[in-house]
Structure formats: C-alpha cells, structure tokens
Design a protein around this motif. Structure first.
Motif, mmCIF file in Angstrom:
data_model
loop_
_atom_site.group_PDB
_atom_site.id
_atom_site.type_symbol
_atom_site.label_atom_id
_atom_site.label_comp_id
_atom_site.label_asym_id
_atom_site.label_seq_id
_atom_site.Cartn_x
_atom_site.Cartn_y
_atom_site.Cartn_z
ATOM 1 N N ALA A 1 49.510 52.564 38.980
ATOM 2 C CA ALA A 1 49.798 51.176 39.749
ATOM 3 C C ALA A 1 50.916 50.413 39.214
ATOM 4 O O ALA A 1 51.919 50.040 40.199
ATOM 5 C CB ALA A 1 48.557 50.289 39.604
ATOM 6 N N PRO A 2 51.314 50.578 38.007
ATOM 7 C CA PRO A 2 52.643 49.802 37.729
ATOM 8 C C PRO A 2 53.936 50.245 38.112
ATOM 9 O O PRO A 2 54.939 49.610 38.545
ATOM 10 C CB PRO A 2 52.774 49.524 36.280
ATOM 11 N N ALA B 1 30.628 52.873 42.539
ATOM 12 C CA ALA B 1 31.030 52.244 41.388
ATOM 13 C C ALA B 1 32.215 52.698 40.606
ATOM 14 O O ALA B 1 32.769 51.944 40.201
ATOM 15 C CB ALA B 1 29.703 52.455 40.334
ATOM 16 N N PRO B 2 32.401 54.263 40.541
ATOM 17 C CA PRO B 2 33.739 54.679 39.970
ATOM 18 C C PRO B 2 34.924 54.159 40.493
ATOM 19 O O PRO B 2 35.882 53.967 40.158
ATOM 20 C CB PRO B 2 33.584 56.137 39.856
ATOM 21 N N TRP B 3 34.736 54.282 41.988
ATOM 22 C CA TRP B 3 36.035 53.712 42.826
ATOM 23 C C TRP B 3 36.333 52.280 42.732
ATOM 24 O O TRP B 3 37.256 51.624 42.804
ATOM 25 C CB TRP B 3 35.918 54.030 44.184
ATOM 26 N N LEU B 4 35.165 51.392 42.464
ATOM 27 C CA LEU B 4 35.259 50.088 42.345
ATOM 28 C C LEU B 4 35.917 49.803 41.002
ATOM 29 O O LEU B 4 36.791 48.730 40.815
ATOM 30 C CB LEU B 4 33.883 49.262 42.468
ATOM 31 N N GLU B 5 35.446 50.701 39.885
ATOM 32 C CA GLU B 5 36.031 50.385 38.610
ATOM 33 C C GLU B 5 37.411 50.644 38.659
ATOM 34 O O GLU B 5 38.431 49.943 38.172
ATOM 35 C CB GLU B 5 35.635 51.284 37.651
ATOM 36 N N SER B 6 38.167 51.520 39.529
ATOM 37 C CA SER B 6 39.493 51.891 39.489
ATOM 38 C C SER B 6 40.124 50.632 40.668
ATOM 39 O O SER B 6 41.328 50.371 40.349
ATOM 40 C CB SER B 6 39.595 53.301 40.456
ATOM 41 N N MET B 7 39.472 50.148 41.321
ATOM 42 C CA MET B 7 40.100 49.386 42.384
ATOM 43 C C MET B 7 40.482 47.956 41.482
ATOM 44 O O MET B 7 41.289 47.161 41.622
ATOM 45 C CB MET B 7 39.188 48.983 43.613
ATOM 46 N N LYS B 8 39.271 47.553 40.637
ATOM 47 C CA LYS B 8 39.551 46.489 39.778
ATOM 48 C C LYS B 8 40.736 46.757 38.755
ATOM 49 O O LYS B 8 41.528 45.995 38.348
ATOM 50 C CB LYS B 8 38.334 46.183 39.186
ATOM 51 N N ALA B 9 40.694 47.915 38.191
ATOM 52 C CA ALA B 9 41.727 48.189 37.212
ATOM 53 C C ALA B 9 43.072 48.406 38.029
ATOM 54 O O ALA B 9 44.060 47.780 37.297
ATOM 55 C CB ALA B 9 41.598 49.530 36.576
ATOM 56 N N ALA B 10 43.231 48.696 39.018
ATOM 57 C CA ALA B 10 44.517 48.771 39.730
ATOM 58 C C ALA B 10 45.018 47.444 40.074
ATOM 59 O O ALA B 10 46.097 46.907 40.084
ATOM 60 C CB ALA B 10 44.284 49.357 41.222
ATOM 61 N N ALA C 1 52.095 43.898 36.324
ATOM 62 C CA ALA C 1 53.401 44.513 36.614
ATOM 63 C C ALA C 1 54.323 43.748 37.672
ATOM 64 O O ALA C 1 55.373 44.174 38.118
ATOM 65 C CB ALA C 1 53.473 46.038 36.870
ATOM 66 N N SER C 2 53.467 42.745 38.377
ATOM 67 C CA SER C 2 54.249 41.581 39.381
ATOM 68 C C SER C 2 54.625 42.753 40.542
ATOM 69 O O SER C 2 55.316 42.791 41.348
ATOM 70 C CB SER C 2 55.476 41.294 39.013
ATOM 71 N N VAL C 3 53.483 43.411 40.994
ATOM 72 C CA VAL C 3 53.343 44.631 41.864
ATOM 73 C C VAL C 3 52.428 43.970 43.114
ATOM 74 O O VAL C 3 51.423 43.760 42.691
ATOM 75 C CB VAL C 3 53.072 46.082 41.482
#
Length: 260
Positions: free
Chosen positions: A53-54, A68-77, A84-86
């Motif tokens: 993501a950065p 659930a796994p995708w939601l984890e990824s979404m929050k992390a992204a 990173a100010s993206v």
C-alpha cells in the motif's frame, strides 16, 4: 485543477493504484483503470498489504464481496496508506444489507478515507439515514442523498461522491454536479465499482475534490461516446473501454460540471 489538467497528469504519471475490490469487479476495474491511463494492482493478501500500500499512488477499498480475511486486509491497507500519506477511497457497497457489512463500513470510515464513493442509498445510510436500496442497487435519487453527502463530508473531513444520472460530489463546502454517461451504464455489472478505481487513479495526481470530479467527467464522457453506437450492454462494455483509452487530455467536456 480542471478535469483536463488532471487527465493530463494522469496520463503523464500513470500512477500505480492498489485496488482491493470484489470478485465481480476485479476484471472490469483493472481494465477501466488501465484503459484510462493508470496502472492497477489487484492485491488483497494480508501478508502483502503493509509493504504494498505505501508504494502505490492511491489505494481503493471496495467491500462488495466481503470476508473476514479481506476485511483484515482492508483495514491494514487504510492504516498503511494513511501512514504513508497515500490517499485512499472507500466504496461501501450495500453496507446497509447486513449488520456485519454495516459495521465493516463504519469501521473503515473511522480510518479516514480521503474519498467515499457510493450510490445514493449507500450514502444516505452511511450518514445515518434510512435509504431504500436493495442489495447493491440504489432505491433513492441523487437529490435525496445530497444533504447526507454534505453532512458525511463535513463530519469526516473527506470528499463524498454520489453516483447517478447526474452525479453529486462534495467536500462539505464546495459541491459539483456532473452530467453525461449512458443509460446502458447501470446494465453493466460492477461498472460503478470500476469508477471507484478510476477515482483512486485520479486521486494519485490531483487534490481529492478535483480528482473525483475529473474521474466522474472522464467516465461520463466515455459513457456518452460509447452509448451512441452500442446495441446493448455487451457492445457497450467494449466501446466504453475503447472510449476511456482513446479520449485525450482536452477532450473532457468541462461544461458537464456545475460548481456551487
């Protein structure tokens, strides 16, 4: 920045857009982003998110086929993008349909997206109102959602875009309406989701409000051109991608935009 100058920047920079989107939208979202002039990356594994993501120009998060796994990824992204100010864009697809989906959308909204894009029913419900949507389809008009969009933008410090026959985009202070497109656009699955990806591409090269307006104008211009000769949704899909690609900076009809 006008839509045409934003378009010029998009073509010059060809930004990398990290798209976490749904299974239905992956192909069309990637093709729309690529045809417009950006570079899509459809990455959702939790193990990659913090590293990827950065380095993107923008991140887009679409909850259409949530798990659930995708939601984890979404929050992390979202967290990684903010650090990173993206800029990142939230598409809260049918978030009102189930409690799990509604909580996911609210949780993501608290992570401060730069832009939220949805249909009228999604925006009304996200602002705390009661919309009349059915699944991913809106049952409310864009006019019905304008006050909700402005309230949502003001309270969360983001740009909110409402898609419809006449689109509405606001940061809570300034607002714009965009006309154009084709009646065939709602007949193509996930075309709205692909607009979210295009908004992300423009947000990598322009301020959030101007970027969102430019993406909507690009979409409307391509849709109108594609609809002139299309026989139905199938031929429209092909013509639409061709129009996104063949349009050049200077071709975006800025008369489509009404500012207030």
């Amino acid at each position: 920045m006008t839509p045409n100058t934003a378009f010029e920047a998009l073509r010059a920079q060809a930004p990398l857009v990290h798209c976490i989107t749904n299974y239905v939208a992956m192909n069309i979202a990637a093709n729309v982003t690529l045809a417009a002039g950006a570079s899509p990356a459809m990455i959702h594994a939790p193990e990659e998110i913090a590293d990827f993501a950065p380095i993107a120009g923008a991140v887009t998060i679409n909850i259409g086929t949530l798990s659930a796994p995708w939601l984890e990824s979404m929050k992390a992204a979202a967290v990684a993008a903010n650090a990173a100010s993206v800029p990142w864009v939230l598409d809260p697809v049918a978030h009102f349909a189930t409690p799990y989906r509604a909580k996911a959308a609210v949780d993501l909204l608290t992570l401060k997206p730069a832009i939220v894009r949805g249909n009228a029913s999604e925006i009304v419900a996200l602002a705390g109102g009661i919309g009349s949507g059915k699944g991913a389809d809106s049952g409310d008009s864009v006019a019905d959602a304008q006050s909700s969009a402005m309230a949502l933008a003001s309270s969360h410090g983001c740009v909110v875009a409402v898609s419809g026959p006449v689109d509405f985009i606001t940061d809570g202070k300034r607002s714009a309406s965009v006309t154009g497109g084709s009646d065939l656009m709602p007949k193509v699955t996930a075309l709205g989701c692909s607009l979210t990806a295009l908004v992300g591409a423009y947000s990598a090269v322009a301020p959030s409000l101007e970027a969102t307006v430019a993406a909507f104008v690009h979409f409307a211009e391509a849709g109108e051109r594609a609809g002139k000769d299309a026989l139905g949704p199938g031929s429209f899909s092909v013509a639409f991608l061709d129009a996104l690609h063949t349009l050049q900076p200077g071709d975006l009809g800025e008369a489509r935009v009404t500012w207030r």
